[in-house]
Design an enzyme around this catalytic site. Structure first.
Site, PDB file in Angstrom:
ATOM      1  N   TYR A 255      -1.357  -2.085   7.213  1.00 37.11           N
ATOM      2  CA  TYR A 255      -1.169  -1.248   6.026  1.00 37.11           C
ATOM      3  C   TYR A 255      -2.242  -1.499   4.977  1.00 37.11           C
ATOM      4  O   TYR A 255      -2.468  -0.663   4.106  1.00 37.11           O
ATOM      5  CB  TYR A 255       0.260  -1.393   5.472  1.00 37.11           C
ATOM      6  CG  TYR A 255       1.201  -0.533   6.279  1.00 37.11           C
ATOM      7  CD1 TYR A 255       1.257   0.841   6.057  1.00 37.11           C
ATOM      8  CD2 TYR A 255       1.944  -1.050   7.327  1.00 37.11           C
ATOM      9  CE1 TYR A 255       2.052   1.660   6.831  1.00 37.11           C
ATOM     10  CE2 TYR A 255       2.748  -0.234   8.105  1.00 37.11           C
ATOM     11  CZ  TYR A 255       2.803   1.116   7.851  1.00 37.11           C
ATOM     12  OH  TYR A 255       3.574   1.938   8.626  1.00 37.11           O
ATOM     13  N   HIS A 411       7.555  -3.173   5.441  1.00 35.68           N
ATOM     14  CA  HIS A 411       6.946  -3.267   6.772  1.00 35.68           C
ATOM     15  C   HIS A 411       6.828  -4.710   7.255  1.00 35.68           C
ATOM     16  O   HIS A 411       6.169  -4.986   8.261  1.00 35.68           O
ATOM     17  CB  HIS A 411       5.581  -2.591   6.785  1.00 35.68           C
ATOM     18  CG  HIS A 411       5.670  -1.107   6.623  1.00 35.68           C
ATOM     19  ND1 HIS A 411       6.238  -0.302   7.576  1.00 35.68           N
ATOM     20  CD2 HIS A 411       5.304  -0.293   5.604  1.00 35.68           C
ATOM     21  CE1 HIS A 411       6.199   0.953   7.167  1.00 35.68           C
ATOM     22  NE2 HIS A 411       5.651   0.993   5.971  1.00 35.68           N
TER      23      HIS A 411
END
Ligand SMILES: [Zn+2]
Length: 735
Positions: A255, A411
């Site tokens: 990410y 996440h």
């Protein structure tokens, strides 16, 4: 004159305070500017890489021109027609915008206009996307995140043709496309807008860039400070909290590259329009540091180190990395990034890309070096970190990445003190990454699969200690997020003896963990070995499982095992264990157990200190997986039952070669003869590794003091062990 100037300053500040309209001097003004577009146009023929990159965009633009315009009513989820079409549309608009600016050929501007006017007809009538199952639904897409990406691209296209459009069309487009989209983000997805998370970054970037182009300062202020202008959310708070001072992004490398793109794009746009913010210097230039850090968070094959939710095929050739490389080079002129840019074979068509292309045309690149490095985590750098140890050049580098970060937001995985190992160009001890087939519609519309939660993010899916078959923090994100592991020490100053150490005290109530991993180069031995010491400490008895997710083919073990050749059962019921088939289990009467496997023509052996109470398990991912969503990869687990204090001491060694073509096998035997746990308590751990060559490696770790000046001295079994600082590694030759 003096008065006039004063008045204009007062008016200017009033405008800012009231959030009134403030139209930019000229367009484009976001990433590409009027000046940089002119520079690119005039020099492009002399800069091959820039030209090539532009021609790729122009091809997309030309294809757009020759295809039928379609702006369908949103219907499908990821991978479906309308989803893919709206993605295509924004990339076509973006390409035509750039093509117009560089060539000044009006046909491209016309395309952008026609498409935006079609969107202007549709968007005011759109509600929430019909296929949305997301907590943050979009209008054009099933999740608002994609809508933000749509705006980030199409606002750049609009900016590129702004001056070509007539006033009426501009009004129509702003009133029916960009203002409603911004309102939607600020009001209807307010929670996401103010989120300290990559979704939040894409959202504020979409709104902020819109504000800059249409001259609405209120939008820009909200993008910077959050929708309530309280600085609890927004771009600046995101920079403060998501990046550590050395540029590590808290959600992890996958990410990182995704979030960095909007961070960079908005920073560029702000620099062009609000230079007084000096955004590049913000937080000691952390965005630049982060762009540099991103490349150190890859293995030498260019793939990101896949901690937390991660698609493992993502490598540094992807567009986001092109933007990051050009941005990072542009700032300090790090010539190693030119080598990356050359490999990417692409630059961004903007001023940064222009600089990179100019430098490459003068052959200024230097080979990129992957280095041993530690990154801290947390906005203040005090929430643990990642330690990466490397040895060897690009063509054959041993790389160990050890994770002791904070949770990593939504996440994050429950993987305290896990590590990944890469060698010989491939992943050797893997992190599963995410259970997701991105954009593969039959696989849950490309979304995260249920097995991401039931397996991939669980502790047992990692090379991490599992206590009593539970998951760190019982799998509670809120509790995990309130805690973090602690770095203990990191030292890569001697390339022959690199070491990193971290502690985790909160993942399991009543159990403290301390893991230290060293990468040691031994005389006359081709590849370095890893020593992995994991100490679990508790006042009560537990079952400790230490998995190693090896990739490759089973070769041999030093212990006997029973293989469940005709019937398999899941290893457990919960916390990811239900997804592991128990394939075999064994025990040993020796003081260590050994397992050798083969990968990519090289052998690897784990030798681990053991006793008659140690159980060795072989498992395979894939149980209770009705839809075959999981990859059926193998796993080797060292299990210690009924233990309070237990120290796993393991050596992981790459060795030998299998050459199928010439039918030659060399060095298939491990060089580790014996592992001795000399002592391990609250003060110290002392281990001895006796090698078949006659050498002994002694590793000593101070468990209670990491001060580099403190002297340690212990007498164990009539032998003195003395060292200074948190650790010592000594090799003696007994021959
Ligand atoms: Zn993971």
């Amino acid at each position: 004159m003096k008065y006039l100037r004063l008045i204009s300053i007062v008016c200017f500040s009033l405008l800012l305070v009231n959030g009134q309209t403030q139209t930019p001097k000229s367009h484009p003004c976001l990433i590409l500017t009027k000046e940089s577009a002119a520079k690119i146009s005039s020099s492009i023929d002399n800069l091959p890489l820039l030209k090539k990159s532009f021609l790729k965009i122009k091809k997309t633009a030309d294809n757009a021109l020759s295809s039928k315009l379609d702006v369908p009513i949103p219907k499908d989820e990821g991978g479906g027609y309308t989803h893919e079409r709206h993605k295509l549309n924004y990339s076509q608009m973006y390409a035509c915008g750039i093509a117009y600016q560089i060539t000044k050929d009006e046909k491209y501007a016309k395309f952008v206009k026609s498409m935006l006017l079609r969107y202007a007809e549709m968007i005011p009538n759109l509600g929430i996307h019909p296929a949305s199952k997301s907590s943050s639904p979009g209008k054009l897409f099933w999740q608002s995140l994609n809508d933000c990406v749509w705006v980030v691209n199409s606002i750049q296209a609009y900016d590129c043709v702004y001056e070509w459009l007539d006033r009426k069309d501009r009004e129509t487009i702003e009133k029916n496309v960009f203002i409603p989209m911004s309102d939607f983000f600020i009001v209807q997805t307010a929670k996401t807008f103010n989120l300290i998370h990559n979704h939040g970054t894409w959202t504020v970037t979409a709104v902020g860039m819109t504000g800059l182009v249409i001259g609405n300062d209120e939008l820009v202020e909200k993008a910077l400070k959050g929708s309530n202008l309280d600085s609890k959310g927004g771009y600046l708070a995101q920079i403060n909290e998501l990046f550590s001072p050395d540029g590590y992004y808290t959600e992890g490398p996958y990410y990182h590259r995704y979030a960095l793109m909007p961070f960079i794009l908005f920073a560029e746009a702000l620099t062009h329009n609000k230079p007084e913010l000096n955004i590049f210097a913000y937080k000691d230039s952390v965005l630049q540091k982060s762009a540099n850090a991103l490349f150190q968070l890859t293995y030498t094959d260019g793939r990101i180190i896949p901690f937390n939710d991660a698609i493992k095929d993502k490598n540094f050739l992807a567009d986001e990395f092109v933007v990051a490389a050009d941005f990072a080079y542009s700032f300090k002129g790090n010539r190693e990034l030119l080598a990356i840019a050359a490999e990417q074979n692409s630059v961004s068509v903007d001023e940064n890309g222009l600089r990179v292309a100019e430098a490459l045309s003068k052959n200024q690149e230097q080979p990129f070096k992957w280095r041993s490095v530690e990154f801290t985590d947390g906005g203040d750098g005090k929430k643990g970190g990642i330690g990466i140890l490397r040895s060897g050049e690009r063509n054959d580098q041993l790389c160990m990445a050890f994770k002791y970060t904070s949770h990593g937001l939504s996440h994050g995985h429950y993987d305290k003190l896990t590590f990944s190992l890469f060698d010989n160009g491939v992943e050797v001890l893997q992190d599963y990454g995410s259970a997701r087939f991105l954009n593969v519609e039959p696989k849950s519309g490309g979304r995260y699969l249920p097995e991401n939660k039931s397996f991939a993010l669980q502790t047992v899916a990692h090379n991490a200690l599992v206590v009593d078959e539970k998951t760190d923090f019982n799998g509670k994100e809120e509790i995990s997020s309130a805690n973090h592991s602690d770095r203990y020490f990191f030292d890569c100053s001697n390339p022959q003896k690199q070491i990193v150490s971290a502690k985790e005290n909160n993942a399991y109530v009543g159990v403290k963990m301390h893991r230290t991993i060293a990468m040691i180069t031994l005389p006359n031995i081709e590849k370095p070995i890893l020593i992995d010491i994991l100490r679990a400490n508790s006042e009560t008895k537990h079952q400790y499982d230490l998995p190693f997710y090896f990739l490759g083919q089973f070769i041999t073990t030093s212990f006997d095992f029973k293989n469940n050749t005709s019937q398999r059962k899941p290893l457990g019921r919960l916390n990811g264990y239900q997804h592991l088939w128990l394939e075999a289990s064994g025990t040993t009467k020796q003081t260590q157990g050994k397992f050798t496997w083969l990968l990519n023509n090289r052998f690897y052996t784990i030798t681990t200190a053991a006793s008659d109470s140690t159980i060795f398990l072989f498992a395979q991912i894939g149980a209770n997986d009705q839809n075959f969503n999981l990859k059926n990869d193998p796993c080797f687990i060292v299990r210690q039952k009924g233990s309070d204090n237990y120290t796993f001491i393991s050596v992981i060694e790459p060795h030998g070669e299998y050459n199928g073509k010439d039918e030659i096998t060399i060095g298939s035997d491990s060089i580790v003869k014996e592992i001795k746990n000399i002592a391990s308590d609250g003060e110290k751990t002392i281990g001895e590794i006796i090698l078949t060559s006659g050498q002994t490696v002694t590793i000593c770790i101070s468990n209670d003091n990491s001060d580099i000046k403190v002297k340690h001295s212990y007498k164990v079994n009539d032998k003195n062990y003395q060292w200074v600082g948190p650790y010592s590694i000594e090799t003696i030759d007994n021959k």
